[in-house]
Scaffold this active site. Sequence first.
Site, PDB file in Angstrom:
ATOM      1  CE  LYS A   1      39.984 -29.149 106.880  1.00 36.82           C
ATOM      2  NZ  LYS A   1      39.611 -30.175 105.902  1.00 36.82           N
TER       3      LYS A   1
ATOM      4  NE  ARG B   1      44.833 -21.273 103.684  1.00 35.39           N
ATOM      5  CZ  ARG B   1      44.642 -22.590 103.575  1.00 35.39           C
ATOM      6  NH1 ARG B   1      45.193 -23.270 102.615  1.00 35.39           N
ATOM      7  NH2 ARG B   1      43.900 -23.226 104.430  1.00 35.39           N
TER       8      ARG B   1
ATOM      9  CD  GLU C   1      42.407 -34.794 104.971  1.00 38.67           C
ATOM     10  OE1 GLU C   1      43.121 -33.821 104.673  1.00 38.67           O
ATOM     11  OE2 GLU C   1      42.788 -35.734 105.677  1.00 38.67           O
TER      12      GLU C   1
HETATM   13  P1  ATP Z   1      42.686 -26.423 106.456  1.00 41.89           P
HETATM   14  O1  ATP Z   1      44.111 -26.013 106.279  1.00 41.89           O
HETATM   15  O2  ATP Z   1      41.838 -25.388 107.082  1.00 41.89           O
HETATM   16  O3  ATP Z   1      42.541 -27.744 107.098  1.00 41.89           O
HETATM   17  P2  ATP Z   1      42.490 -27.588 103.920  1.00 41.89           P
HETATM   18  O4  ATP Z   1      42.899 -26.891 102.681  1.00 41.89           O
HETATM   19  O5  ATP Z   1      43.379 -28.653 104.417  1.00 41.89           O
HETATM   20  O6  ATP Z   1      42.134 -26.516 105.001  1.00 41.89           O
HETATM   21  P3  ATP Z   1      40.480 -29.153 102.659  1.00 41.89           P
HETATM   22  O7  ATP Z   1      39.371 -29.895 103.275  1.00 41.89           O
HETATM   23  O8  ATP Z   1      41.581 -29.910 102.026  1.00 41.89           O
HETATM   24  O9  ATP Z   1      41.058 -28.195 103.791  1.00 41.89           O
HETATM   25  O10 ATP Z   1      39.924 -28.022 101.687  1.00 41.89           O
HETATM   26  C1  ATP Z   1      38.885 -28.176 100.772  1.00 41.89           C
HETATM   27  C2  ATP Z   1      38.969 -27.050  99.792  1.00 41.89           C
HETATM   28  O11 ATP Z   1      38.819 -25.792 100.456  1.00 41.89           O
HETATM   29  C3  ATP Z   1      40.310 -27.013  99.119  1.00 41.89           C
HETATM   30  O12 ATP Z   1      40.119 -26.831  97.732  1.00 41.89           O
HETATM   31  C4  ATP Z   1      41.014 -25.855  99.750  1.00 41.89           C
HETATM   32  O13 ATP Z   1      41.930 -25.272  98.877  1.00 41.89           O
HETATM   33  C5  ATP Z   1      39.860 -24.924 100.111  1.00 41.89           C
HETATM   34  N1  ATP Z   1      40.217 -24.069 101.236  1.00 41.89           N
HETATM   35  C6  ATP Z   1      40.626 -24.450 102.451  1.00 41.89           C
HETATM   36  N2  ATP Z   1      40.904 -23.398 103.232  1.00 41.89           N
HETATM   37  C7  ATP Z   1      40.656 -22.291 102.495  1.00 41.89           C
HETATM   38  C8  ATP Z   1      40.751 -20.882 102.732  1.00 41.89           C
HETATM   39  N3  ATP Z   1      41.164 -20.394 103.895  1.00 41.89           N
HETATM   40  N4  ATP Z   1      40.402 -20.051 101.730  1.00 41.89           N
HETATM   41  C9  ATP Z   1      39.974 -20.535 100.554  1.00 41.89           C
HETATM   42  N5  ATP Z   1      39.866 -21.841 100.264  1.00 41.89           N
HETATM   43  C10 ATP Z   1      40.202 -22.721 101.217  1.00 41.89           C
HETATM   44 MG    MG Z   2      43.919 -30.455 103.627  1.00 43.26          MG
END
Ligand code: ATP
Ligand code: MG
Length: 564
Positions: A274, A264, A39
Site C-alpha cells: 500500500k 503472501r 489497516e
Molecule cells: P501492505 O504491505 O500491502 O500494506 P499489509 O499487510 O500491511 O499490506 P493490512 O491491511 O495489514 O496490509 O492487511 C490485511 C490482511 O491482508 C492481513 O492479514 C495481511 O496479512 C493480508 N495481506 C496483505 N497483503 C497480502 C498479500 N500480498 N497476500 C496475501 N495476503 C495479504
Molecule cells: Mg500493515
Amino acid sequence: MNNNYTENSGSTNFIKTIINEHNRTGRFNGRVHTRFPPEPNGYLHIGHAKSICLNFGLADEYGGKCNLRFDDTNPVKEEQEYIDAIIENVRWLGFDWEDRLYFASDYFQIMYDFAEQLIIAEKAYVCDLNSEQIREYRGTLKEPGQESPWRNRSVADNLDLFRRMRSGEFEDGSKTLRAKIDMASGNLNMRDPVIYRILKAHHPRTGSQWCIYPMYDWAHGLEDSIERITHSLCTLEFEDHRPLYDWFLEALDTYRPQQIEFARLNLTYTVMSKRKLLTLVKDKIVNGWDDPRMPTISGLRRRGYSPESIRSFCDKIGVSKANSTVDYAMLEYCAREHLNKTSQRVMAVLKPLKVVITSYSDDAVEMLEADNNPEDPSMGKRLIPFSKIIYIETDDFMENPPGKYFRLAPGKEVRLKHAYYITCNKVIRDHNGNITEIHCTHDPKSRGGWTPDNRRVKGTLHWVSAGHAVKAEVRLYEHLFTKENPLDVPDGKSFFEFINENSVTVLKNALVEPELKNPKPETRYQFIRHGYFCADSDSKNNAPVFNRTVTLKDTWAKISRKSR
Ligand code: ATP
Ligand code: MG
C-alpha cells in the site's frame, strides 16, 4: 519465477489440516471463526483479495463465521475514505460479514485495562528511553540486548506513570509502556517490545479521546481474543511474532486463538504494498487508487475484472508456506475464462476506415441478426443495422499485402461478420496520397455471412454502419511496469525507473454498435477480435468510454504448459 499453484478448488491445504486437527481434538469446540483485518491506510489490492477469499472461504467451508475488522491503531496514516473503499471492495468481491463489522479502536479501553493488568502482574513497565535508545539497547541477532534502566520500577510507579501517560502529561515519544520479557531472547520481538506509545494525534473514530496508542503486536492478538477468533491467519513475516502473540495472551490469562502464517501473493509486473501504491497515486503516475492500471481491487474492477474472476484466481493460486510470484498472465486468464462465458459479443472499430459498398442501394438499412454470445444461447440475439457506408478497422486493409494476408486488399473477398461477402475494387486517396476510403461490391446472396455455393473466404472482419455507429473513447492498457519484478532494482535506483511510459493508449475516434450508446458503467463486453472491454464511469450520455480489460490472446496456457 515460480508458477506452481494448487489447481483444484475445494482441495485441501495446510491450513485446513490444522483446522481439522483442532476439530478432532476439540480445541475450539469445532468452531471456525476467522477475520479479515485490514489497516485503513490505503486501498485493498489483489494480495488482500487472497486473504479475503481465504478467510471468508474457510469460514464458509466449515460453517463458521468471518469478521471484517479495521485494524485502526495508527491514527496518522488512516482515513475514512479508505474505510469506505475497503467495505465496498469486500462486499463487491461477494463476501458478507453480517453484523460483524468491528474496529480495533472500539477496544481501546479494553486494551488499556489489559495493559494495567499486565503492569500489576509485573510484566510491563514504563520506560523513559527514547526510540533511538530503545533500538541501541535492543542488541542484534548476534548479541543480547541490554536491560533498560527503568525496567525495575515498582508496580505503583508504573501504574501512576502509565495513567499520567494516558492523561496527556508527557510529550510524544518521551515514554513508552513495554512488556517485560527477555532482553537476551534469540527472537528480537521478545526483547521487551513496546506496547504503548504517546502520540497526540487525532484519530478518525476516537477523535482526541486518546493520546496513547497500542502497538500492532499488542493490539492484534487482543482484537482476535476479544472477538473469540479461532484461526488468526496472517502472512509469513509474522511467523517470528507468533511467540509474542502467544506470550501476551498467556500473560493475561485470556482466550488464545491460533495464529497461522501463509505466503503472501506477489504478482509480476506490479508492486503490491500500500505504501508503494500510495506513492504512485501521490506522484500522479496513475489517476488515483482506482486507475484501471492499479492492482487494487477498485482498479481491477474499473478495468473490467469480475468478482468471479478474482475469486477464481485466488482459488487457483491456493495457499502455501513458500513465497512465490504468480504470473500476471494467470490473472488475465481467469478474467477471460469468466468473461468468455458471460459477456455480450459486439463489434467496435477502434481505428476506422471508411468503406463504400457501391453495389448496395443508397438508402437501404437492413437489420441483421447476431448472437449475443455463441457460448450461451440463453443470452439471445440482437439486430445490427447494415447500410451502404460502413467502417472497418484500418489495420484490416492493405493495398499491397504480403503472401498470407487474409484480410481486405484490392481484388480480395472477405466476409463481414453477420453481414455479406465484399470484394474490394477501388482505393480513394486525398491530395496527400493518404487513403480516405475504399470501394467494394457485395454479394447479395451472402446475407448473414454465408453463400449458397459455400464459397470459402479466409478473412472475417468486424464493422459498424456509418450512419448508426456511436463514437466512443477506448483506452488500451499495458502493464504499469516494464520489469517482471520492479522491486529488483540496482542500488541507488527506485522502482520508478521501470514505469511503463506506454501503459495507456487512448483512442478517441473509435466507433461502436448503436447498442453501446449509453452503457451502464461496469457493463462488460467482448469487442470481437479486440478483447474484453468494460464501460468506464467516465462515460457520458452518447459518449461512452471503454477500458480494455484483456486481449483475447491467452498467454497463460503457454506459460503454464511450459512449467508443468
Ligand atoms: P501492505 O504491505 O500491502 O500494506 P499489509 O499487510 O500491511 O499490506 P493490512 O491491511 O495489514 O496490509 O492487511 C490485511 C490482511 O491482508 C492481513 O492479514 C495481511 O496479512 C493480508 N495481506 C496483505 N497483503 C497480502 C498479500 N500480498 N497476500 C496475501 N495476503 C495479504
Ligand atoms: Mg500493515
